[in-house]
Design an enzyme around this catalytic site. Structure first.
Site, short mmCIF file in Angstrom:
data_model
loop_
_atom_site.label_atom_id
_atom_site.label_comp_id
_atom_site.label_asym_id
_atom_site.label_seq_id
_atom_site.Cartn_x
_atom_site.Cartn_y
_atom_site.Cartn_z
N CYS A 1 0.64 -1.19 0.13
CA CYS A 1 -0.12 -0.17 -0.21
C CYS A 1 0.87 1.34 0.10
CB CYS A 1 -1.07 0.13 1.25
SG CYS A 1 -2.27 1.18 0.73
N CYS B 1 -3.23 3.39 -6.02
CA CYS B 1 -3.06 3.90 -4.42
C CYS B 1 -4.16 5.07 -4.27
CB CYS B 1 -1.66 4.61 -4.20
SG CYS B 1 -0.44 3.37 -4.39
#
Length: 394
Positions: free
Chosen positions: A139, A331
């Site tokens: 992430c 993202c």
């Protein structure tokens, strides 16, 4: 997805956990705007009914003999293997981190988002330090977005005026996609966040509340502030009043120690077919692979259909399909309560927004938008539980 396409397949899933977590929402949990319990489902409820759940942990893989040894010492053999164990958070790679993490004012959304919220909620001012480790880590936006949300909370709670928000990143830029980087730097300037580029966390002294960094000679600073720093054994220290960090990410030990790994320990796959470089009956997907893109759930969403097509064609015709993975990842950068930017890109790092976003009346997802917040908080969790985990393409 495999069983939908071919119900006759005999599939075993090695999975030791009782619970399955929707981790993308943990950033919101850490900012006090999402219920932690809503990110959990029992593992039995998400395992496909026609698959055999082998409730054990993989200990080693022997691809030469098509076998997996489990922690219980049981050995399984396979005709085809799909490897998707995720990655390992290794706190031992930063001195003092194992003892410091999730204690006192040291927190991480990667391990305990409830503790993160307690730390942010109880913060009374001073230096709020946020760190980003060297890539790869899962992430790409997570180290930043909790910082933006925390800054918003500090403003709401009245402590912003007596707070220095510092972002110490091992990277040399805020983000690799130019359109997204431009927006994020505007957010940083609006919030007055101090960024220290090319600072890598090496040690934590939790009793003294000092974080020690290795600082590159090429390091740069954005929005400089007067901050007390210390020097010791070639490292630079910052005293913090709260610290949010990302533990170093590595491949699981049973992958690192297997013939499937590359020189860095990650699973060595072809970046387009996701087939192992050496073993043609082995495929990898998700965070464990060495494909050169961000490790995100969005990447896995695009990788899984490629693996399914190639896997089925290997069974039918002993050859791969024409389906390729282009390195797509995304993202979601939450930049405050009610605001988000969505970075979507491929192997070229070019901004690649999903055309479906226009249905939400979003013209440019590289800019902050409240509808992207709705997507993050409400729509994506629904799609995850009801579409993605059911093997349906989204």
């Amino acid at each position: 997805s495999l069983l939908r396409r071919n119900p006759k397949l005999h599939i075993g899933i090695i999975e030791p956990s009782e619970d399955h977590w929707y981790q993308p929402a943990w950033t919101l949990v850490g900012a006090g705007t999402y219920d932690y319990h809503r990110t959990r489902r029992s593992m039995v409820s998400v395992i496909p009914k026609k698959a055999d759940w082998i409730k054990d942990r993989a200990f080693s893989i022997d691809p030469e003999n098509n076998s997996v040894t489990l922690e219980s010492n049981r050995k399984l053999t396979y005709e085809y293997l799909i490897v998707a164990p995720g990655l390992k958070l290794d706190t031992t790679l930063v001195e003092g981190l194992t003892e410091a993490i999730d204690n006192g004012v040291v927190c991480s959304n990667y391990t305990n988002p409830n503790h993160t919220w307690e730390v942010i909620k109880n913060f009374k001012g001073g230096t709020a330090l946020f760190t980003q480790p060297p890539k790869p880590y899962k992430c790409g936006g997570a180290p930043q977005k909790i910082m933006y949300l925390a800054d918003d909370h500090f403003k709401r709670s009245g402590v912003k005026k007596k707070t220095n928000v510092v972002y110490a990143t091992s990277g040399d830029a805020i983000f690799a996609v130019p359109e997204i980087a431009e927006t994020l730097m505007k957010v940083v300037d609006r919030k007055g966040i101090n960024i220290k580029f090319s600072w890598e966390l090496k040690k934590i002294e939790s009793e003294k509340q000092i974080a020690w960094f290795e600082v590159s000679p090429e390091s740069k600073e954005h929005n400089p502030i007067n901050l007390d720093t210390f020097k010791q054994n070639g490292l630079v220290g910052i005293r913090y009043d709260m610290l949010h960090l990302v533990p170093p990410n590595t491949a699981p030990d049973f992958i690192k120690n297997s013939p499937l790994a590359d020189n860095s320990g990650w699973m060595n796959v072809d970046p387009y077919s996701l087939q192992h470089i050496k073993y043609c009956n082995v495929f990898g997907l998700g965070d464990v692979t060495n494909v050169p893109t961000s490790k995100t759930g969005a990447a896995i969403r695009k990788q899984a259909p490629v693996v399914v097509e190639n896997f089925l064609d290997m069974i039918r015709m002993s050859q791969l399909s024409n389906k390729k993975y282009d390195g797509y990842s995304s993202c979601p950068f939450v930049t405050g309560y009610g605001k988000m930017v969505l970075a979507e890109f491929d192997y070229t790092k070019k901004f690649k927004p999903d055309p479906k976003l226009k249905r939400m009346f979003i013209k440019d997802s590289s800019k902050e938008h409240w509808r992207l917040w709705i997507l993050k908080k409400y729509i994506l969790p629904f799609l995850y539980w009801h579409k993605m985990l059911k093997g349906k393409e989204v």
